[in-house]
Design a protein around this motif. Structure first.
Motif, PDB file in Angstrom:
ATOM      1  N   SER A  98       0.836  -1.204   0.000  1.00 27.88           N
ATOM      2  CA  SER A  98       0.000   0.000   0.000  1.00 27.88           C
ATOM      3  C   SER A  98       0.864   1.244   0.000  1.00 27.88           C
ATOM      4  CB  SER A  98      -0.896   0.039   1.234  1.00 27.88           C
ATOM      5  OG  SER A  98      -1.935  -0.871   1.085  1.00 27.88           O
ATOM      6  N   ARG A  99       1.884   1.233   0.853  1.00 31.91           N
ATOM      7  CA  ARG A  99       2.701   2.442   0.987  1.00 31.91           C
ATOM      8  C   ARG A  99       3.497   2.725  -0.281  1.00 31.91           C
ATOM      9  NH1 ARG A  99       6.327   1.901   5.529  1.00 31.91           N
ATOM     10  NH2 ARG A  99       5.796  -0.296   5.662  1.00 31.91           N
ATOM     11  N   THR A 100       3.764   1.689  -1.074  1.00 31.41           N
ATOM     12  CA  THR A 100       4.498   1.941  -2.323  1.00 31.41           C
ATOM     13  C   THR A 100       3.532   2.109  -3.498  1.00 31.41           C
ATOM     14  OG1 THR A 100       4.793  -0.450  -2.511  1.00 31.41           O
ATOM     15  CG2 THR A 100       6.658   0.810  -1.700  1.00 31.41           C
ATOM     16  N   LEU A 101       2.681   1.095  -3.728  1.00 37.05           N
ATOM     17  CA  LEU A 101       1.805   1.117  -4.913  1.00 37.05           C
ATOM     18  C   LEU A 101       0.785   2.252  -4.852  1.00 37.05           C
ATOM     19  CD1 LEU A 101       1.328  -0.786  -7.450  1.00 37.05           C
ATOM     20  CD2 LEU A 101      -0.632  -1.629  -6.188  1.00 37.05           C
ATOM     21  N   VAL A 102       0.097   2.363  -3.712  1.00 38.52           N
ATOM     22  CA  VAL A 102      -0.991   3.347  -3.612  1.00 38.52           C
ATOM     23  C   VAL A 102      -0.448   4.774  -3.639  1.00 38.52           C
ATOM     24  CG1 VAL A 102      -2.912   4.157  -2.182  1.00 38.52           C
ATOM     25  CG2 VAL A 102      -2.494   1.723  -2.410  1.00 38.52           C
ATOM     26  N   THR A 103       0.624   5.016  -2.893  1.00 36.13           N
ATOM     27  CA  THR A 103       1.147   6.390  -2.885  1.00 36.13           C
ATOM     28  C   THR A 103       1.815   6.739  -4.218  1.00 36.13           C
ATOM     29  OG1 THR A 103       3.151   5.601  -1.795  1.00 36.13           O
ATOM     30  CG2 THR A 103       1.465   6.591  -0.386  1.00 36.13           C
ATOM     31  N   ALA A 104       2.402   5.732  -4.887  1.00 32.62           N
ATOM     32  CA  ALA A 104       2.981   5.998  -6.212  1.00 32.62           C
ATOM     33  C   ALA A 104       1.866   6.375  -7.189  1.00 32.62           C
ATOM     34  CB  ALA A 104       3.734   4.773  -6.716  1.00 32.62           C
ATOM     35  N   TRP A 105       0.762   5.654  -7.103  1.00 36.20           N
ATOM     36  CA  TRP A 105      -0.396   5.964  -7.949  1.00 36.20           C
ATOM     37  C   TRP A 105      -0.913   7.365  -7.619  1.00 36.20           C
ATOM     38  CZ3 TRP A 105      -5.600   7.092  -7.378  1.00 36.20           C
ATOM     39  CH2 TRP A 105      -6.362   6.988  -8.550  1.00 36.20           C
ATOM     40  N   GLY A 106      -0.968   7.685  -6.311  1.00 37.89           N
ATOM     41  CA  GLY A 106      -1.413   9.007  -5.879  1.00 37.89           C
ATOM     42  C   GLY A 106      -0.506  10.106  -6.402  1.00 37.89           C
ATOM     43  N   ASN A 107       0.778   9.854  -6.359  1.00 36.31           N
ATOM     44  CA  ASN A 107       1.744  10.844  -6.847  1.00 36.31           C
ATOM     45  C   ASN A 107       1.581  11.095  -8.341  1.00 36.31           C
ATOM     46  OD1 ASN A 107       4.039  12.532  -6.698  1.00 36.31           O
ATOM     47  ND2 ASN A 107       5.279  10.888  -7.552  1.00 36.31           N
ATOM     48  N   MET A 108       1.194  10.057  -9.070  1.00 38.32           N
ATOM     49  CA  MET A 108       1.046  10.189 -10.532  1.00 38.32           C
ATOM     50  C   MET A 108      -0.282  10.847 -10.919  1.00 38.32           C
ATOM     51  SD  MET A 108       3.596   8.427 -12.160  1.00 38.32           S
ATOM     52  CE  MET A 108       3.175   7.265 -13.414  1.00 38.32           C
ATOM     53  N   PHE A 109      -1.404  10.372 -10.316  1.00 43.51           N
ATOM     54  CA  PHE A 109      -2.723  10.751 -10.848  1.00 43.51           C
ATOM     55  C   PHE A 109      -3.668  11.459  -9.870  1.00 43.51           C
ATOM     56  CE2 PHE A 109      -1.597   6.603 -12.920  1.00 43.51           C
ATOM     57  CZ  PHE A 109      -1.223   7.139 -14.137  1.00 43.51           C
ATOM     58  N   ASP A 110      -3.579  11.128  -8.586  1.00 44.35           N
ATOM     59  CA  ASP A 110      -4.610  11.599  -7.659  1.00 44.35           C
ATOM     60  C   ASP A 110      -3.983  11.843  -6.290  1.00 44.35           C
ATOM     61  OD1 ASP A 110      -6.750  11.976  -6.009  1.00 44.35           O
ATOM     62  OD2 ASP A 110      -7.732  10.060  -6.418  1.00 44.35           O
ATOM     63  N   SER A 111      -3.802  13.107  -5.985  1.00 43.48           N
ATOM     64  CA  SER A 111      -3.125  13.464  -4.746  1.00 43.48           C
ATOM     65  C   SER A 111      -3.892  13.038  -3.492  1.00 43.48           C
ATOM     66  CB  SER A 111      -2.893  14.975  -4.728  1.00 43.48           C
ATOM     67  OG  SER A 111      -1.981  15.301  -3.740  1.00 43.48           O
ATOM     68  N   GLY A 112      -5.150  12.694  -3.651  1.00 45.54           N
ATOM     69  CA  GLY A 112      -5.932  12.183  -2.519  1.00 45.54           C
ATOM     70  C   GLY A 112      -5.307  10.931  -1.932  1.00 45.54           C
ATOM     71  N   TYR A 113      -4.481  10.240  -2.710  1.00 46.08           N
ATOM     72  CA  TYR A 113      -3.801   9.025  -2.239  1.00 46.08           C
ATOM     73  C   TYR A 113      -2.318   9.286  -1.940  1.00 46.08           C
ATOM     74  CZ  TYR A 113      -7.888   6.265  -3.102  1.00 46.08           C
ATOM     75  OH  TYR A 113      -9.148   5.750  -3.021  1.00 46.08           O
ATOM     76  N   PHE A 114      -1.963  10.569  -1.829  1.00 44.88           N
ATOM     77  CA  PHE A 114      -0.564  10.915  -1.547  1.00 44.88           C
ATOM     78  C   PHE A 114      -0.481  11.934  -0.407  1.00 44.88           C
ATOM     79  CE2 PHE A 114       3.443  13.145  -2.317  1.00 44.88           C
ATOM     80  CZ  PHE A 114       4.299  12.085  -2.464  1.00 44.88           C
ATOM     81  N   TRP A 115      -1.355  12.938  -0.500  1.00 44.81           N
ATOM     82  CA  TRP A 115      -1.362  14.046   0.451  1.00 44.81           C
ATOM     83  C   TRP A 115      -1.705  13.527   1.859  1.00 44.81           C
ATOM     84  CZ3 TRP A 115      -5.908  16.407   2.727  1.00 44.81           C
ATOM     85  CH2 TRP A 115      -5.686  17.677   3.266  1.00 44.81           C
ATOM     86  N   HIS A 116      -0.807  13.722   2.812  1.00 43.89           N
ATOM     87  CA  HIS A 116      -1.005  13.293   4.218  1.00 43.89           C
ATOM     88  C   HIS A 116      -1.402  11.816   4.320  1.00 43.89           C
ATOM     89  CE1 HIS A 116      -0.482  17.228   6.058  1.00 43.89           C
ATOM     90  NE2 HIS A 116      -1.158  17.735   5.048  1.00 43.89           N
ATOM     91  N   TYR A 117      -0.869  10.986   3.445  1.00 45.21           N
ATOM     92  CA  TYR A 117      -1.239   9.563   3.460  1.00 45.21           C
ATOM     93  C   TYR A 117      -0.923   8.944   4.826  1.00 45.21           C
ATOM     94  CZ  TYR A 117      -2.075   4.883   1.686  1.00 45.21           C
ATOM     95  OH  TYR A 117      -2.582   3.626   1.479  1.00 45.21           O
ATOM     96  N   ASN A 118      -1.846   8.173   5.334  1.00 46.42           N
ATOM     97  CA  ASN A 118      -1.716   7.487   6.638  1.00 46.42           C
ATOM     98  C   ASN A 118      -1.664   8.438   7.828  1.00 46.42           C
ATOM     99  OD1 ASN A 118      -1.944   4.772   6.205  1.00 46.42           O
ATOM    100  ND2 ASN A 118       0.222   4.442   5.770  1.00 46.42           N
ATOM    101  N   GLU A 119      -2.168   9.661   7.670  1.00 49.03           N
ATOM    102  CA  GLU A 119      -2.118  10.593   8.795  1.00 49.03           C
ATOM    103  C   GLU A 119      -3.455  10.767   9.504  1.00 49.03           C
ATOM    104  OE1 GLU A 119      -0.097  14.288   7.994  1.00 49.03           O
ATOM    105  OE2 GLU A 119       1.527  13.258   6.970  1.00 49.03           O
ATOM    106  N   LEU A 120      -4.544  10.262   8.928  1.00 43.04           N
ATOM    107  CA  LEU A 120      -5.825  10.301   9.638  1.00 43.04           C
ATOM    108  C   LEU A 120      -5.853   9.168  10.659  1.00 43.04           C
ATOM    109  CD1 LEU A 120      -8.535  10.805   6.840  1.00 43.04           C
ATOM    110  CD2 LEU A 120      -7.693  12.506   8.441  1.00 43.04           C
ATOM    111  N   TRP A 121      -6.805   9.220  11.618  1.00 44.50           N
ATOM    112  CA  TRP A 121      -6.873   8.146  12.629  1.00 44.50           C
ATOM    113  C   TRP A 121      -7.130   6.795  11.989  1.00 44.50           C
ATOM    114  CZ3 TRP A 121     -11.200   5.118  13.150  1.00 44.50           C
ATOM    115  CH2 TRP A 121     -12.388   5.601  12.594  1.00 44.50           C
ATOM    116  N   ILE A 122      -7.824   6.795  10.841  1.00 44.24           N
ATOM    117  CA  ILE A 122      -8.156   5.514  10.195  1.00 44.24           C
ATOM    118  C   ILE A 122      -7.056   5.066   9.231  1.00 44.24           C
ATOM    119  CG2 ILE A 122      -9.434   6.465   8.213  1.00 44.24           C
ATOM    120  CD1 ILE A 122     -11.541   4.273   8.689  1.00 44.24           C
TER     121      ILE A 122
END
Lengths: 232, 44
Positions: free
Chosen positions: A104-128
């Protein structure tokens, strides 16, 4: 040929044809199903794709031989829906409950960095944990256990040419219209967050996600197909 | 249901599906165009 032998031969030829058709369909599905399942994992997609193509070739061969196998359009729609629901379920489940895993930390954030910052910005910083895009967790919790599970079951029934599969595919395709309208609205309303500082803003996300558009493609077919081809 | 009613019913169904497709693809195109407009005017 006597009348008696004619009466004996006809059912036999019919049964042979039915049995050969069933076997040919099973053989094609034995390639296509693992191929589709591997493709739903995203990472193993390159392995699954050739398996799926091999299954398609088997299916086409059976059709050309005149065997009574599933129509090609049903095969394509059914497997597309399996991949649509599988990819969404696995991706969003990883984000929801396995957001600290390495994949998750590699694939999802890499995808977020490429296309959708919602999966990069403050990733894993909410309580959930996981994605922090506004509303994203609501979509994940609402859609994975309801729509995508139903959609997967419906696609399996549809591939078996069952009447309930056809009916439930219609139901879940209309669900699909709802989540597409809502999700695209979310992407537009929160565009300043989701597209800011990504490598491919706007067109990258659309190019990637447009392949999830299966509900819109399936609805016209499902509402106009001859329903008699599906059995109870 | 007689044949004429059935054909009418089928025609209405096809027309409704056509209208649905125009609306839904129109919505998607509109959202995409709006996002592209924002992309052109904002510092992303």
């Amino acid at each position: 040929m006597s009348t008696a032998s004619f009466e004996l031969d006809v059912p036999s030829a019919y049964d042979d044809h039915q049995s050969a058709s069933r076997e040919a369909q099973r053989k094609a599905d034995r390639w296509m199903l693992p191929g589709a399942i591997l493709m739903t994992t995203a990472v193993l997609g390159p392995i699954g794709f050739p398996l799926f193509l091999k299954g398609m070739a088997e299916q086409r061969k059976a059709l050309l031989q005149g065997l009574a196998v599933r129509p090609m359009i049903c095969t394509l729609l059914g497997y597309l829906v399996i991949m649509d629901s599988g990819l969404n379920s696995i991706g969003w489940s990883l984000d929801l409950i396995a957001h600290h895993s390495l994949i998750s930390r590699t694939l999802v954030t890499a995808w977020g960095n490429m296309f959708d910052s919602g999966y990069f910005w403050h990733y894993n910083e909410l309580w959930i944990g996981g994605a922090t895009a506004p509303g994203e967790k609501g979509w994940e919790i609402a859609l994975v256990p309801t729509v995508f599970c139903m959609r997967l079951a419906a696609a399996i029934g549809f591939l078996q040419m069952k009447r309930w599969g056809h009916q439930w595919l219609i139901v879940t395709c209309w669900f699909g219209v709802i989540y597409w309208v809502g999700y695209v609205a979310n992407m537009t309303v929160f565009a300043d967050l989701r597209y800011a500082h990504v490598v491919f803003p706007v067109w990258g996300w659309w190019l990637y996600d447009i392949f999830y558009i299966t509900p819109f493609l399936a609805i016209p077919y499902l509402h106009t197909v001859n329903r008699e081809i599906f059995s109870d | 249901m007689n044949t004429k009613t059935s054909i009418d019913h089928d025609r209405r169904r096809r027309r409704a599906l056509l209208v649905f497709q125009i609306l839904i693809y129109g919505y998607l195109f509109g959202a995409w165009a709006l996002q592209l407009y924002m992309y052109a005017h904002r510092d992303w």
